[in-house]
Design an enzyme around this catalytic site. Structure first.
Site, PDB file in Angstrom:
ATOM      1  N   PHE A 180       0.812  -1.219   0.000  1.00 11.64           N
ATOM      2  CA  PHE A 180       0.000   0.000   0.000  1.00 11.64           C
ATOM      3  C   PHE A 180       0.840   1.260   0.000  1.00 11.64           C
ATOM      4  O   PHE A 180       0.317   2.362   0.092  1.00 11.64           O
ATOM      5  CB  PHE A 180      -1.005   0.019   1.158  1.00 11.64           C
ATOM      6  CG  PHE A 180      -0.401  -0.060   2.537  1.00 11.64           C
ATOM      7  CD1 PHE A 180      -0.091   1.080   3.242  1.00 11.64           C
ATOM      8  CD2 PHE A 180      -0.159  -1.297   3.120  1.00 11.64           C
ATOM      9  CE1 PHE A 180       0.450   1.006   4.516  1.00 11.64           C
ATOM     10  CE2 PHE A 180       0.372  -1.384   4.396  1.00 11.64           C
ATOM     11  CZ  PHE A 180       0.682  -0.232   5.093  1.00 11.64           C
ATOM     12  N   GLY A 207       8.372   3.216  -2.623  1.00  8.38           N
ATOM     13  CA  GLY A 207       9.386   4.235  -2.824  1.00  8.38           C
ATOM     14  C   GLY A 207      10.392   3.759  -3.844  1.00  8.38           C
ATOM     15  O   GLY A 207      10.207   2.716  -4.481  1.00  8.38           O
ATOM     16  N   GLY A 249      11.946   0.468  -2.181  1.00  5.82           N
ATOM     17  CA  GLY A 249      11.224  -0.425  -1.302  1.00  5.82           C
ATOM     18  C   GLY A 249       9.732  -0.201  -1.290  1.00  5.82           C
ATOM     19  O   GLY A 249       9.208   0.715  -1.928  1.00  5.82           O
ATOM     20  N   ASP A 303      13.123  12.609  13.717  1.00  5.68           N
ATOM     21  CA  ASP A 303      12.000  12.868  12.820  1.00  5.68           C
ATOM     22  C   ASP A 303      10.686  12.658  13.555  1.00  5.68           C
ATOM     23  O   ASP A 303       9.768  12.019  13.055  1.00  5.68           O
ATOM     24  CB  ASP A 303      12.079  11.963  11.588  1.00  5.68           C
ATOM     25  CG  ASP A 303      11.207  12.482  10.438  1.00  5.68           C
ATOM     26  OD1 ASP A 303      10.833  13.669  10.469  1.00  5.68           O
ATOM     27  OD2 ASP A 303      10.907  11.695   9.524  1.00  5.68           O
TER      28      ASP A 303
END
Length: 412
Positions: A137, A140, A143, A257
Site C-alpha cells: 500500500f 518508494g 522499497g 524525525d
C-alpha cells in the site's frame, strides 16, 4: 541542501516576488534531488482497511537513513487496498495472487535462495513460512510497505531492495537496515512500536513490526477536521509520546524525525512512536546528517545545518503538542519551505490558542524555544503533563478545545 541558512524572507508570502520565489523553490527541490538528501519536505498519509502508516514525500533517494515507514520518496499505490484481496493474505509462506507480479515480494518468498540471519540478532530472524503477505500500500524508489500477518498477528512488512547497479548505495542501505534493526531490537517500551523481526535475502531486506490499527495521529486529527478535540485525550496522548521519548533519550538515542505522521495509534488509543530509521546514537553530533526530518516539525538548528543534540526531538514534540491541542496542521497557511524560512529567520511558531491551559502553553513555548538549552528534557515534560492531567481531571474535567481557526495564523 540549503547552502545559506540566512534565507531571504522577503520572498515568503510576497506576491511581488512570486517569480523569484518560484525560481528559488525550483532550484531548492533540484538540489534535494541532486544531493540525495534525507530531508522530507512535506508529509502525507495512506490508509489501508482500518490501518495506516505515515510517510514523507520528497525528491530524495530512498537509499537514505529514513525508514520506509516514514520514507522520503514514498508514493501511494494507485490501487487501493481491497478487502477481497485481504482474504487471500492467510497463505503461509506465500504472497497473495495480487502480488504475483511484485518482484520484491517474490524475491522475499523465493525458496530458491536461503534466508540469511542477522548478525548478532539471530533470535530476531523471521521464519518466512509463518509470514503471510498482503498487497503493498506504499512504495518508494528502493522499497515497499505491505500489510500482512506473522503467526496470526497483523503486521507491517517493510521490504527494501538492494540497488543492483550501485555498490555504494547498497552498502549504505544495508548499514541503515542493520542500524534500524539494532535500534528496534534494543528499544522495548509500551509507547514504541514493537519490533517483531527481520531477515535478509540476496536482493531484499525485510523488517516486520506490529501494525497499528488506529492509523497515525496526523490522520486522526485530519479526520476530525475542526471538530472539538477532547482535552483529556490530547494530554493522554502527549504523555504517551513524552514517556516514550524519555525512554529513548535515556538510552542516548535521538529520533530526529518526531512528528504526528510517525506516531501511531493502537487499538486502545495509546500512542506508539515509529520510524527509527533516521535515529542516531548521540555521539559526535557534528558528524550527523543535518537534513533529516520534516520542515514543519524540524528544529531551526537542523534546518541551518548546525550541530544539534537530543533537544531537536524536544522542539518537534512542542509542535506535536500544539497539533494535539488544536487538531491543526502546523503552518498550514505556508508551504513547508516557507515554514522553514519563517522558523529560522523570523522565529515564527504556531499560535498558542488563547483558551489553552497555561501549563500546556508553557510546555509548547519552552519546547520550541530557539535556544536548545531553554528546552526542557522529556523527564521534566512528563512531570509537567502529569500535573496538567491532574488539573484537567479536578478542575476542567469536561474541557474541550474547539478548533475555530480556519486560517490559523502564526506569531513571531
Amino acid at each position: 541542501m540549503l547552502e545559506n541558512p540566512n534565507f531571504d524572507m522577503h520572498a515568503v508570502g510576497n506576491h511581488d516576488n512570486d517569480n523569484n520565489y518560484y525560481a528559488f523553490t525550483q532550484d531548492f527541490y533540484q538540489k534535494l534531488g541532486e544531493e540525495g538528501t534525507n530531508m522530507s519536505v512535506d508529509s502525507m498519509q495512506t490508509s489501508n482497511a482500518g490501518g495506516s502508516v505515515s510517510m514523507s514525500v520528497d525528491n530524495s533517494s530512498v537509499g537514505s537513513s529514513d525508514a520506509l515507514i516514514g520514507h522520503p520518496g514514498l508514493k501511494p499505490m494507485r490501487r487501493p487496498y481491497s478487502p477481497s484481496l485481504g482474504q487471500s493474505v492467510f497463505r503461509p509462506g506465500r504472497v497473495t495472487h495480487a502480488l504475483n507480479d511484485d518482484a520484491l515480494a517474490q524475491a522475499l518468498m523465493d525458496t530458491t535462495y536461503p534466508t540469511e540471519g542477522l548478525a548478532n540478532y539471530e533470535e530476531w530472524t523471521i521464519d518466512l513460512r509463518k509470514l503471510h503477505m498482503g498487497p503493498a500500500f506504499a512504495q518508494g524508489a528502493f522499497g515497499k510497505l505491505y500489510r500482512g500477518t506473522y503467526n496470526g498477528e497483523d503486521v507491517a512488512i517493510k521490504l527494501l531492495e538492494r540497488p543492483e547497479h550501485s555498490p555504494e548505495k547498497a552498502q549504505a542501505l544495508e548499514q541503515q537496515f542493520q542500524q534500524e534493526v539494532s535500534m528496534l531490537a534494543f528499544l522495548k517500551h509500551p509507547n514504541i512500536v514493537r519490533f517483531i523481526g527481520a531477515c535478509i535475502k540476496p536482493m531484499v531486506w525485510c523488517i516486520v513490526t506490529e501494525y497499528a490499527k488506529g492509523g497515525s495521529v496526523r490522520q486522526f486529527l485530519t479526520k476530525r477536521q475542526n471538530r472539538a478535540v477532547p482535552l483529556k485525550l490530547a494530554v493522554m496522548q502527549a504523555l504517551d509520546v513524552a514517556r516514550g521519548m524519555a525512554y529513548v533519550h535515556e538510552r542516548n538515542f535521538i529520533h530526529r524525525d518526531l512528528k504526528s505522521d510517525n506516531l501511531l495509534i493502537s487499538a486502545d488509543r495509546s500512542i506508539k512512536i515509529a520510524d527509527f530509521g533516521v535515529a542516531r546514537i548521540e555521539v559526535q553530533t557534528e558528524g550527523m546528517t543535518p537534513e533529516t526530518g520534516t520542515y514543519r516539525w524540524m528544529a531551526p538548528e537542523m534546518i541551518q545545518h548546525r550541530p544539534y543534540t537530543q533537544k531537536v526531538d524536544v522542539y518537534s514534540f512542542g509542535i506535536v503538542l500544539w497539533e494535539l491541542i488544536t487538531g491543526l496542521l502546523p503552518f498550514q497557511n505556508m508551504t513547508a519551505v516557507q515554514a522553514a524560512f519563517a522558523v529560522v529567520n523570523r522565529g515564527v511558531r504556531p499560535t498558542v490558542p488563547t483558551d489553552c491551559l497555561p501549563v500546556l502553553g508553557e510546555i509548547m513555548t519552552r519546547c520550541w524555544d530557539a535556544d536548545p538549552e531553554v528546552r526542557p528534557c522529556f523527564a521534566e515534560i512528563v512531570n509537567l503533563l502529569e500535573a496538567a492531567e491532574t488539573e484537567i481531571m479536578t478542575t476542567v474535567r469536561k474541557a474541550r478545545f474547539r478548533c475555530c481557526m480556519t486560517q490559523p495564523m502564526t506569531v513571531d
